[in-house]
Design a protein around this motif. Structure first.
Motif, PDB file in Angstrom:
ATOM      1  N   TYR A   8      -0.146 -16.833  -6.342  1.00 15.74           N
ATOM      2  CA  TYR A   8      -0.408 -15.778  -5.498  1.00 15.74           C
ATOM      3  C   TYR A   8      -0.272 -15.847  -4.271  1.00 15.74           C
ATOM      4  O   TYR A   8       0.292 -15.015  -3.334  1.00 15.74           O
ATOM      5  CB  TYR A   8      -1.946 -15.109  -6.008  1.00 15.74           C
ATOM      6  CG  TYR A   8      -2.488 -13.802  -5.179  1.00 15.74           C
ATOM      7  CD1 TYR A   8      -1.566 -12.810  -5.584  1.00 15.74           C
ATOM      8  CD2 TYR A   8      -3.124 -13.812  -4.247  1.00 15.74           C
ATOM      9  CE1 TYR A   8      -1.836 -11.275  -5.188  1.00 15.74           C
ATOM     10  CE2 TYR A   8      -3.546 -12.357  -3.736  1.00 15.74           C
ATOM     11  CZ  TYR A   8      -2.861 -11.331  -4.009  1.00 15.74           C
ATOM     12  OH  TYR A   8      -3.066 -10.188  -3.581  1.00 15.74           O
ATOM     13  N   MET A  14      -4.017  -5.356 -10.749  1.00 14.45           N
ATOM     14  CA  MET A  14      -5.014  -4.849 -11.243  1.00 14.45           C
ATOM     15  C   MET A  14      -5.423  -3.526 -10.897  1.00 14.45           C
ATOM     16  O   MET A  14      -5.718  -2.590 -11.404  1.00 14.45           O
ATOM     17  CB  MET A  14      -6.240  -5.970 -11.201  1.00 14.45           C
ATOM     18  CG  MET A  14      -7.421  -5.561 -11.745  1.00 14.45           C
ATOM     19  SD  MET A  14      -8.877  -6.638 -11.662  1.00 14.45           S
ATOM     20  CE  MET A  14      -9.592  -5.850 -10.186  1.00 14.45           C
ATOM     21  N   ARG A  57       4.846 -14.161   8.999  1.00 11.88           N
ATOM     22  CA  ARG A  57       5.379 -14.813   7.608  1.00 11.88           C
ATOM     23  C   ARG A  57       6.033 -16.139   7.655  1.00 11.88           C
ATOM     24  O   ARG A  57       5.893 -16.979   7.101  1.00 11.88           O
ATOM     25  CB  ARG A  57       5.888 -13.740   6.726  1.00 11.88           C
ATOM     26  CG  ARG A  57       6.143 -14.170   5.172  1.00 11.88           C
ATOM     27  CD  ARG A  57       6.296 -13.133   4.488  1.00 11.88           C
ATOM     28  NE  ARG A  57       7.011 -11.784   5.044  1.00 11.88           N
ATOM     29  CZ  ARG A  57       6.194 -10.605   5.124  1.00 11.88           C
ATOM     30  NH1 ARG A  57       5.169 -10.594   4.239  1.00 11.88           N
ATOM     31  NH2 ARG A  57       6.894  -9.661   5.522  1.00 11.88           N
ATOM     32  N   THR A  60     -12.004 -11.334  -9.897  1.00 11.23           N
ATOM     33  CA  THR A  60     -11.961 -10.948 -11.402  1.00 11.23           C
ATOM     34  C   THR A  60     -11.111 -11.759 -12.292  1.00 11.23           C
ATOM     35  O   THR A  60     -11.586 -12.474 -13.146  1.00 11.23           O
ATOM     36  CB  THR A  60     -11.507  -9.471 -11.397  1.00 11.23           C
ATOM     37  OG1 THR A  60     -12.016  -8.576 -10.659  1.00 11.23           O
ATOM     38  CG2 THR A  60     -11.738  -8.908 -12.772  1.00 11.23           C
ATOM     39  N   VAL A  61      -9.851 -12.098 -11.912  1.00 11.63           N
ATOM     40  CA  VAL A  61      -8.862 -12.812 -12.677  1.00 11.63           C
ATOM     41  C   VAL A  61      -9.453 -14.325 -12.837  1.00 11.63           C
ATOM     42  O   VAL A  61      -9.721 -14.879 -13.916  1.00 11.63           O
ATOM     43  CB  VAL A  61      -7.685 -12.707 -12.302  1.00 11.63           C
ATOM     44  CG1 VAL A  61      -6.808 -13.745 -13.023  1.00 11.63           C
ATOM     45  CG2 VAL A  61      -6.987 -11.587 -12.594  1.00 11.63           C
ATOM     46  N   VAL A  62      -9.831 -14.858 -11.566  1.00  9.55           N
ATOM     47  CA  VAL A  62     -10.419 -16.159 -11.614  1.00  9.55           C
ATOM     48  C   VAL A  62     -11.503 -16.512 -12.234  1.00  9.55           C
ATOM     49  O   VAL A  62     -11.887 -17.338 -13.112  1.00  9.55           O
ATOM     50  CB  VAL A  62     -10.446 -16.868 -10.099  1.00  9.55           C
ATOM     51  CG1 VAL A  62     -11.059 -18.106  -9.964  1.00  9.55           C
ATOM     52  CG2 VAL A  62      -9.300 -16.982  -9.565  1.00  9.55           C
ATOM     53  N   TRP A 108       2.552  -6.983   6.081  1.00  4.26           N
ATOM     54  CA  TRP A 108       1.690  -7.795   5.033  1.00  4.26           C
ATOM     55  C   TRP A 108       1.260  -7.018   3.803  1.00  4.26           C
ATOM     56  O   TRP A 108       0.630  -6.016   4.173  1.00  4.26           O
ATOM     57  CB  TRP A 108       0.419  -8.599   5.567  1.00  4.26           C
ATOM     58  CG  TRP A 108       0.913  -9.529   6.579  1.00  4.26           C
ATOM     59  CD1 TRP A 108       1.144  -9.462   7.913  1.00  4.26           C
ATOM     60  CD2 TRP A 108       1.162 -10.921   6.098  1.00  4.26           C
ATOM     61  NE1 TRP A 108       1.351 -10.783   8.599  1.00  4.26           N
ATOM     62  CE2 TRP A 108       1.535 -11.702   7.361  1.00  4.26           C
ATOM     63  CE3 TRP A 108       1.455 -11.762   5.033  1.00  4.26           C
ATOM     64  CZ2 TRP A 108       1.886 -12.940   7.413  1.00  4.26           C
ATOM     65  CZ3 TRP A 108       1.669 -13.090   4.993  1.00  4.26           C
ATOM     66  CH2 TRP A 108       2.049 -13.508   6.102  1.00  4.26           C
ATOM     67  N   GLU A 109       1.492  -7.639   2.757  1.00  2.00           N
ATOM     68  CA  GLU A 109       0.728  -7.220   1.443  1.00  2.00           C
ATOM     69  C   GLU A 109      -0.817  -7.465   1.456  1.00  2.00           C
ATOM     70  O   GLU A 109      -1.209  -8.179   2.175  1.00  2.00           O
ATOM     71  CB  GLU A 109       1.222  -7.937   0.326  1.00  2.00           C
ATOM     72  CG  GLU A 109       1.221  -7.101  -1.034  1.00  2.00           C
ATOM     73  CD  GLU A 109       1.873  -7.985  -2.106  1.00  2.00           C
ATOM     74  OE1 GLU A 109       1.176  -8.147  -3.042  1.00  2.00           O
ATOM     75  OE2 GLU A 109       3.035  -8.535  -2.023  1.00  2.00           O
ATOM     76  N   THR A 110      -1.582  -6.257   1.204  1.00  2.00           N
ATOM     77  CA  THR A 110      -2.991  -6.407   1.296  1.00  2.00           C
ATOM     78  C   THR A 110      -3.245  -7.275   0.214  1.00  2.00           C
ATOM     79  O   THR A 110      -2.820  -7.517  -0.762  1.00  2.00           O
ATOM     80  CB  THR A 110      -3.772  -4.938   0.926  1.00  2.00           C
ATOM     81  OG1 THR A 110      -2.748  -4.337   0.505  1.00  2.00           O
ATOM     82  CG2 THR A 110      -4.681  -4.713   1.806  1.00  2.00           C
ATOM     83  N   ILE A 111      -4.332  -8.358   0.625  1.00  2.00           N
ATOM     84  CA  ILE A 111      -4.752  -9.329  -0.150  1.00  2.00           C
ATOM     85  C   ILE A 111      -5.840  -8.805  -1.279  1.00  2.00           C
ATOM     86  O   ILE A 111      -6.724  -8.201  -0.940  1.00  2.00           O
ATOM     87  CB  ILE A 111      -5.364 -10.422   0.662  1.00  2.00           C
ATOM     88  CG1 ILE A 111      -4.411 -11.113   1.520  1.00  2.00           C
ATOM     89  CG2 ILE A 111      -5.957 -11.685  -0.502  1.00  2.00           C
ATOM     90  CD1 ILE A 111      -4.952 -12.214   2.276  1.00  2.00           C
ATOM     91  N   GLU A 112      -5.438  -8.898  -2.642  1.00  2.00           N
ATOM     92  CA  GLU A 112      -6.110  -8.353  -3.463  1.00  2.00           C
ATOM     93  C   GLU A 112      -7.318  -9.183  -3.728  1.00  2.00           C
ATOM     94  O   GLU A 112      -7.533  -9.749  -4.735  1.00  2.00           O
ATOM     95  CB  GLU A 112      -5.508  -8.058  -4.915  1.00  2.00           C
ATOM     96  CG  GLU A 112      -4.190  -7.249  -4.766  1.00  2.00           C
ATOM     97  CD  GLU A 112      -4.803  -5.795  -4.589  1.00  2.00           C
ATOM     98  OE1 GLU A 112      -5.955  -5.304  -4.898  1.00  2.00           O
ATOM     99  OE2 GLU A 112      -4.112  -4.820  -4.332  1.00  2.00           O
ATOM    100  N   ILE A 126      -3.608 -10.587 -10.954  1.00  2.62           N
ATOM    101  CA  ILE A 126      -4.111 -10.158  -9.516  1.00  2.62           C
ATOM    102  C   ILE A 126      -3.326  -9.302  -8.849  1.00  2.62           C
ATOM    103  O   ILE A 126      -4.224  -8.458  -8.372  1.00  2.62           O
ATOM    104  CB  ILE A 126      -4.097 -11.812  -8.752  1.00  2.62           C
ATOM    105  CG1 ILE A 126      -5.131 -12.726  -9.571  1.00  2.62           C
ATOM    106  CG2 ILE A 126      -4.724 -11.380  -7.313  1.00  2.62           C
ATOM    107  CD1 ILE A 126      -4.993 -14.249  -8.939  1.00  2.62           C
ATOM    108  N   ARG A 178     -10.331  -8.566  -4.779  1.00  3.95           N
ATOM    109  CA  ARG A 178     -11.159  -8.190  -5.942  1.00  3.95           C
ATOM    110  C   ARG A 178     -10.456  -8.741  -7.182  1.00  3.95           C
ATOM    111  O   ARG A 178     -10.996  -9.266  -8.132  1.00  3.95           O
ATOM    112  CB  ARG A 178     -11.261  -6.571  -5.950  1.00  3.95           C
ATOM    113  CG  ARG A 178     -12.231  -6.184  -7.149  1.00  3.95           C
ATOM    114  CD  ARG A 178     -12.229  -4.475  -7.277  1.00  3.95           C
ATOM    115  NE  ARG A 178     -13.329  -4.429  -8.282  1.00  3.95           N
ATOM    116  CZ  ARG A 178     -14.431  -3.932  -8.132  1.00  3.95           C
ATOM    117  NH1 ARG A 178     -14.809  -4.331  -6.791  1.00  3.95           N
ATOM    118  NH2 ARG A 178     -15.507  -3.774  -8.993  1.00  3.95           N
ATOM    119  N   GLY A 179      -9.056  -8.470  -7.231  1.00  2.00           N
ATOM    120  CA  GLY A 179      -8.247  -9.131  -8.263  1.00  2.00           C
ATOM    121  C   GLY A 179      -8.404 -10.517  -8.182  1.00  2.00           C
ATOM    122  O   GLY A 179      -8.474 -10.853  -9.591  1.00  2.00           O
ATOM    123  N   ILE A 180      -8.454 -11.303  -7.351  1.00  2.00           N
ATOM    124  CA  ILE A 180      -8.522 -12.783  -7.559  1.00  2.00           C
ATOM    125  C   ILE A 180      -9.858 -12.992  -7.968  1.00  2.00           C
ATOM    126  O   ILE A 180      -9.815 -13.819  -9.030  1.00  2.00           O
ATOM    127  CB  ILE A 180      -8.210 -13.272  -5.902  1.00  2.00           C
ATOM    128  CG1 ILE A 180      -6.970 -13.050  -5.266  1.00  2.00           C
ATOM    129  CG2 ILE A 180      -8.743 -14.752  -6.129  1.00  2.00           C
ATOM    130  CD1 ILE A 180      -7.103 -13.494  -3.758  1.00  2.00           C
TER     131      ILE A 180
END
Lengths: 159, 512
Positions: B433, B230, A7, A89-91, A79-83, B227, A85-87
């Protein structure tokens, strides 16, 4: 290499890259001027070099650590898991609104953005999408058009 | 200055302010602010900053006074709401409400959620009142004193404010400082007002006036949060029978403990909160420790001691109110969230700083008096109407997801009815993000973004007045000592963080 070290390196690389770009732009494209009579580039130059220093501050201690083969004490971190699906959906949902609101108006844009949000978040059923969109549009009309007197176009057809 | 005349001038101004605050439009938007603040504060995950960012676009269409009244209402309303969530769900609505979980949730499990909620309302009111009183007494004095500051002193003061605010923003102080610098850089994008030169615009017309503060705030906080959460949103379970109207009535003992702990907490919060950047969290921690110290039986703490909830909640509200002192007298945001409040002034072309109280007394005193009205409204919203918020916590979170998303888009769009602004929101959302993934605190970026332009102005003035000599920053004792203090804080915090993480300086080699 621990996650915390990774990081620090990513932080360092990101700030270094941005700082170099920012400083470079100030030097090449803007007039630096003199301290007595400053140009538009003086302050950006100062800020840019500061960012470069922060980039080095993140990366260099970690690189020294790695080259010396020392492992840092304390938590290795994770590391935080990269979302993804969230990215997506939101974008996609915001992009649908952006694309439709100009030519077609608020109602189609709202319906589209809520529908796209529902594709990514499958707890939302088609019925909820319609109910929510209706509520949003009514709220928009009451708050922004009636309340704040904004000329928001609710429905339009450009062709 | 004579004390009697000073007090009577405050009383006169307070009366003037009350008239403004009681005008129907200000009353209405004050109610909107505190209601939305309580609502968004009560929902887990949506903190003060997101709530303020979401409603920020509306302030474009209001007068600056009304806009600030609404935004301030959201700001102090969220901490009332945050404690509801902490007590009932054991999930802090935001960081500074975390302490309310320690004893609040055990109280809820003992069936005393109602008392915990109503007494939190009372102690929040006590704390808020102490903070407002402190502000009424000292804000005029401080701004009077700051009127004589030269550009170097202002520059130094802003640097100090940025340093203190950002060092507390995360466990890595350097990450906070770096984000401030990044924010200042982003704030420089657009036309340079001094020379009319385009900086970093790359020919994009829409950013000639710089990035929009709405797009930046909404994108960084709203989109990033949407993000990240969700997938993980979960619904809480609440025993509704513990929050009936009857369950809200405290025993005499509960009430007595609440008042005393509230007064202690309020005093702690008002003192620490007026220092920029310390915020409610530190005040709440100190208050919890103090309550535990003064208690006859400290073992009750952690098992549902009412002072463990009411003391910190009062402290946190007092600190929230006191944070307005540096914000409105010096133009240095007391907490990162209050940077958005200064944003309202900036978009209306008003300069935050010590002149504000003298030049716009109606605005300053109207805002201050609206705090009293807002806190009284919150008392009503949080005690008799607490059942309403409990019911809202029971709404499935996936309904809120598209609602917040829609509000993000609509808010950004409504400012200039420009789809480009919504695109800007997406851009900042992705940046936010990304920065969240590498664990960078986002609030300092907004702080830097807002203070960047005035920082440049004072930087230029200092050097121009000083004849181009960099020593102009340190020739005045005030500026010199403020800058020295900032340097000490930066060096010490970075050094101690590195030491404790064992990164740069290996303190002791452990034999293996």
């Amino acid at each position: 290499m621990t996650a915390n070290q990774q990081r620090q390196l990513v932080r360092g690389a990101a700030f270094l890259a941005f700082g170099v770009f920012f400083t470079g732009y100030a030097l090449l494209k803007l007039d630096i001027g003199t301290p007595r009579n400053m140009g538009a580039g003086m302050f950006p130059f100062v800020v840019g070099t500061t960012i470069v220093l922060f980039g080095l501050g993140f990366a260099v201690p970690t690189l020294l650590e790695l080259s010396a083969g020392r492992t840092p004490k304390g938590e290795p971190g994770r590391w935080e898991t990269i979302e993804w699906r969230g990215i997506a959906t939101v974008v996609a949902s915001l992009a649908a609104f952006t694309a439709l609101v100009g030519p077609f108006g608020m109602i189609p844009a709202t319906l589209a953005m809520t529908a796209v949000a529902a594709i990514g978040n499958h707890k939302l059923t088609p019925l909820t999408v319609v109910a929510l969109s209706t509520a949003f549009v009514v709220a928009t009309y009451v708050i922004f058009v009636l309340g704040l007197n904004l000329p928001l176009v609710m429905w339009d057809w450009p062709y | 200055m004579e004390f009697a005349s000073y007090f009577s001038s405050i009383a006169g101004n307070a009366e003037l302010g009350l008239m403004h605050a009681l005008s129907p439009i200000n009353l209405f938007y004050c109610a909107v602010g505190v209601t939305v603040g309580t609502l968004l504060g009560a929902l887990p995950g949506l903190g003060t900053f997101i709530a303020m960012a979401l409603l920020f676009p509306i302030t474009f269409h209001l007068t600056p006074t009304t806009g600030m009244i609404m935004l301030a209402g959201i700001y102090y309303g969220t901490s009332y709401g945050g404690s509801i969530c902490s007590i009932l769900l054991n999930v802090p609505g935001e960081a500074k409400s975390a302490l309310a979980c320690i004893d609040g949730y055990p109280m809820a499990k003992l069936g005393r959620a109602g008392v915990a909620l109503s007494m939190t309302g009372v102690s929040s009111f006590i704390g808020g009142s102490i903070g407002i009183l402190l502000m009424m007494l000292f804000a005029p004095l401080i701004s009077q004193w700051a009127l004589n500051f030269g550009p170097a002193a202002f520059f130094a003061l802003m640097v100090l404010g940025l340093v203190i605010s950002s060092s507390a923003a995360s466990d890595s102080p350097m990450a906070g400082y770096a984000m401030v610098a990044l924010g200042i850089a982003l704030g420089l994008v657009g036309t340079d007002l001094e020379s009319n030169v385009q900086r970093y615009t790359f020919g994009i017309l829409n950013i000639w006036d710089g990035f929009g503060i709405t797009a930046l705030a909404v994108g960084l906080f709203g989109v990033t949060e949407m993000i990240a959460t969700m997938r993980t949103q979960q619904q809480g379970t609440i025993d509704r029978s513990t929050v009936t109207l009857r369950a809200l009535i405290p025993s005499w003992d509960d009430f007595r403990r609440t008042v005393f702990s509230g007064l202690r907490g309020g005093a702690i919060g008002a003192t620490t909160g007026s220092i920029p950047g310390t915020g409610g969290l530190i005040a709440a921690f100190v208050s919890y420790a103090v309550e535990k110290k003064v208690a006859k039986d400290p073992s009750r703490f952690g098992n549902g001691a009412i002072e463990g909830v009411t003391g910190p909640e009062s402290a946190n509200n007092a600190a929230d109110q006191a944070a307005f002192i540096p914000t409105l007298t010096l133009g240095i945001p007391g907490t990162p969230a209050l940077a958005l409040l200064l944003g309202v002034l900036l978009i209306h072309g008003l300069a935050p700083g010590p002149n504000l109280i003298n030049e716009k007394p109606d605005m300053f005193w109207g805002l201050v008096m609206s705090f009293w009205i807002g806190n009284i409204m919150l008392l009503i919203l949080n005690i008799p109407l607490v059942g309403l918020w409990v019911r809202i916590l029971l709404i499935p979170p996936h309904i809120f997801f598209p609602a917040v998303l829609f509000f993000i888009a609509l808010g950004a769009y409504s400012v200039n009815t420009s789809a480009f602004d919504v695109g800007e929101v997406i851009f900042f959302g992705l940046i936010g993000y990304g920065l969240r993934l590498i664990d960078m605190p986002l609030a300092p970026l907004v702080l830097g973004f807002i203070l960047g332009p005035p920082l440049e102005v004072q930087f230029r003035r200092t050097l121009t007045f000083g004849g181009g000599d960099f020593s102009a920053f340190v020739t005045q004792p005030l500026a010199a000592s403020l800058l020295a203090l900032s340097t000490v804080i930066v060096v010490f915090s970075v050094w101690s963080a590195m030491r404790s993480h064992g990164k740069l300086i290996p303190t002791e080699e452990t034999p293996t």
